[in-house]
Design an enzyme around this catalytic site. Structure first.
Site, short mmCIF file in Angstrom:
data_model
loop_
_atom_site.label_atom_id
_atom_site.label_comp_id
_atom_site.label_asym_id
_atom_site.label_seq_id
_atom_site.Cartn_x
_atom_site.Cartn_y
_atom_site.Cartn_z
N ASP A 16 0.83 -1.21 0.00
CA ASP A 16 0.00 0.00 0.00
C ASP A 16 0.87 1.26 0.00
OD1 ASP A 16 -2.31 1.47 -0.01
OD2 ASP A 16 -2.84 1.08 2.08
N GLY A 17 0.34 2.30 -0.65
CA GLY A 17 1.01 3.60 -0.58
C GLY A 17 1.61 4.08 -1.89
N ASN A 18 1.38 3.33 -2.97
CA ASN A 18 1.95 3.75 -4.26
C ASN A 18 1.42 5.12 -4.69
OD1 ASN A 18 3.06 1.23 -4.27
ND2 ASN A 18 1.85 0.41 -5.96
N ARG A 20 0.13 7.57 -2.79
CA ARG A 20 0.65 8.65 -1.94
C ARG A 20 2.10 8.95 -2.27
NH1 ARG A 20 -1.35 5.81 3.29
NH2 ARG A 20 -1.94 4.29 1.71
N HIS A 33 2.97 3.09 -9.00
CA HIS A 33 2.90 1.64 -9.23
C HIS A 33 4.19 1.13 -9.89
CE1 HIS A 33 -1.12 1.79 -7.84
NE2 HIS A 33 -1.64 2.39 -8.89
N ARG A 67 -11.35 1.55 -9.72
CA ARG A 67 -10.47 2.71 -9.90
C ARG A 67 -10.62 3.27 -11.31
NH1 ARG A 67 -4.98 2.28 -6.38
NH2 ARG A 67 -5.99 1.53 -4.50
N LEU A 127 11.32 -20.57 -3.88
CA LEU A 127 10.30 -19.67 -3.31
C LEU A 127 9.06 -19.71 -4.20
CD1 LEU A 127 9.50 -17.16 -1.43
CD2 LEU A 127 10.40 -15.75 -3.27
N ARG A 190 -5.39 -2.43 8.38
CA ARG A 190 -6.57 -3.24 8.10
C ARG A 190 -6.23 -4.28 7.03
NH1 ARG A 190 -7.66 1.98 6.35
NH2 ARG A 190 -7.42 2.19 4.10
N SER A 192 -8.47 -5.38 4.49
CA SER A 192 -9.05 -5.09 3.18
C SER A 192 -9.33 -6.33 2.33
CB SER A 192 -8.16 -4.11 2.39
OG SER A 192 -8.00 -2.93 3.09
C1 FPP Z 1 -1.73 0.03 -3.54
O1 FPP Z 1 -1.33 1.37 -3.52
C2 FPP Z 1 -1.21 -0.66 -4.74
C3 FPP Z 1 -1.97 -1.28 -5.68
C4 FPP Z 1 -3.44 -1.32 -5.60
C5 FPP Z 1 -1.40 -1.91 -6.89
C6 FPP Z 1 -0.09 -2.60 -6.69
C7 FPP Z 1 0.45 -2.91 -8.01
C8 FPP Z 1 1.74 -2.98 -8.34
C9 FPP Z 1 2.84 -2.82 -7.37
C10 FPP Z 1 2.12 -3.16 -9.78
C11 FPP Z 1 1.73 -4.46 -10.44
C12 FPP Z 1 2.15 -5.66 -9.69
C13 FPP Z 1 2.99 -6.63 -10.10
C14 FPP Z 1 3.18 -7.78 -9.17
C15 FPP Z 1 3.73 -6.64 -11.35
P1 FPP Z 1 -2.43 2.49 -3.66
O2 FPP Z 1 -2.55 2.84 -5.09
O3 FPP Z 1 -3.69 2.06 -3.00
O4 FPP Z 1 -1.77 3.68 -2.85
P2 FPP Z 1 -2.50 4.85 -2.04
O5 FPP Z 1 -3.28 4.18 -0.93
O6 FPP Z 1 -1.36 5.67 -1.53
O7 FPP Z 1 -3.36 5.58 -3.01
#
Ligand code: FPP
Length: 240
Positions: A16-18, A20, A33, A67, A127, A190, A192
């Site tokens: 989580d947090g991409n 932000r 992401h 989204r 793994l 949480r 989720s």
């Molecule tokens: C949550 O951050 C992240 C996601 C919903 C997507 C994660 C996806 C990747 C890392 C890329 C694809 C994955 C692979 C395995 C190749 P958020 O967007 O909810 O962040 P925020 O809460 O800060 O808005």
């Protein structure tokens, strides 16, 4: 009785947090992401080195379809690109990839990539990397209940034979041990809709760090936190 095992067999992570992370830098969410994929690479390597046997990453929840289309498309595209770019490397590292989730709503390209990565890495025995993709824990449980009900209706089992083992075997995680440690980055505390059945005895770890900043050091800190936990599984502490 307590059980102290320093390296978790199975770690599951809610990345989580991409968004932000990107916002803090004045970038598009997509960039977050993209940076998140780098953390995926780092953590897969660090987990394999540490002797972790299963690593489950929550990459896309069923709810994430809600989204903006551009963001959903970007995540799908990143997934495909990562599969093409990393498949051989993962196979060489002994990593077996399994995609966990409903195979619905995906484009033909994404379905092809899912097949490709699972096939390319099928022999990996160091793994197992489980990517939860179009995954929802409640949906997983509903499907399990349906399949058990169908077996009872068909006379293949009796209702009273439905025990924890039968339920676990009907889930998408069949054959994968329950997670020992569940990490959620970005300070959110949480689950989720993630591994609700499987998390029964997991240890939880909620670092403040945003997923794109989750590096080797952050992973080591998570392992350290886990090693300090005392897992009692509902029993009493062993003083001997
Ligand atoms: C949550 O951050 C992240 C996601 C919903 C997507 C994660 C996806 C990747 C890392 C890329 C694809 C994955 C692979 C395995 C190749 P958020 O967007 O909810 O962040 P925020 O809460 O800060 O808005």
């Amino acid at each position: 009785m307590s059980k102290r095992v320093t390296i978790p067999t199975h770690i599951a992570i809610i990345m989580d947090g991409n968004g932000r992370w990107a916002k803090q830098r004045g970038k598009e969410r997509y960039e977050g992401h993209l940076a998140g994929v780098k953390s995926v690479r780092t953590v897969v390597e660090a987990a394999a080195r540490a002797g972790v046997k299963y690593l489950t990453l929550y990459a896309f929840s069923t709810e994430n379809w809600g989204r903006p289309t551009a963001e959903v498309d970007a995540i799908m595209e990143l997934f495909c690109r990562t599969v093409v770019g990393e498949g051989e490397t993962l196979a060489a590292q002994g990593v077996r990839v399994k995609i966990m989730g409903e195979r619905t709503r995906f484009s033909a390209t994404v379905l092809e990539m899912i097949d490709r990565i699972e096939t390319t890495t099928a022999a990996g025995d160091r793994l197992t990397l489980v990517l939860a993709f179009n995954y929802s824990s409640r949906r997983e449980m509903v499907l399990a209940m349906q399949s058990l009900a169908e077996r009872v209706a068909a006379g293949q089992m009796r209702a009273e034979d439905i025990d924890e083992e039968a339920v676990a075997a009907s889930l998408m995680t069949n054959g994968i041990p329950d997670p020992d440690l569940i990490i959620r980055t970005s300070g959110e505390c949480r689950l989720s809709n993630f591994l609700l059945w499987q998390a029964s005895y997991a240890e939880f770890y909620f670092p403040e760090v945003l997923w794109p900043d989750f590096d080797e050091r952050a992973f080591a800190e998570a392992l350290e936190a886990y090693a300090g936990r005392d897992r009692r599984y509902g029993l009493v502490k062993d003083e001997s």
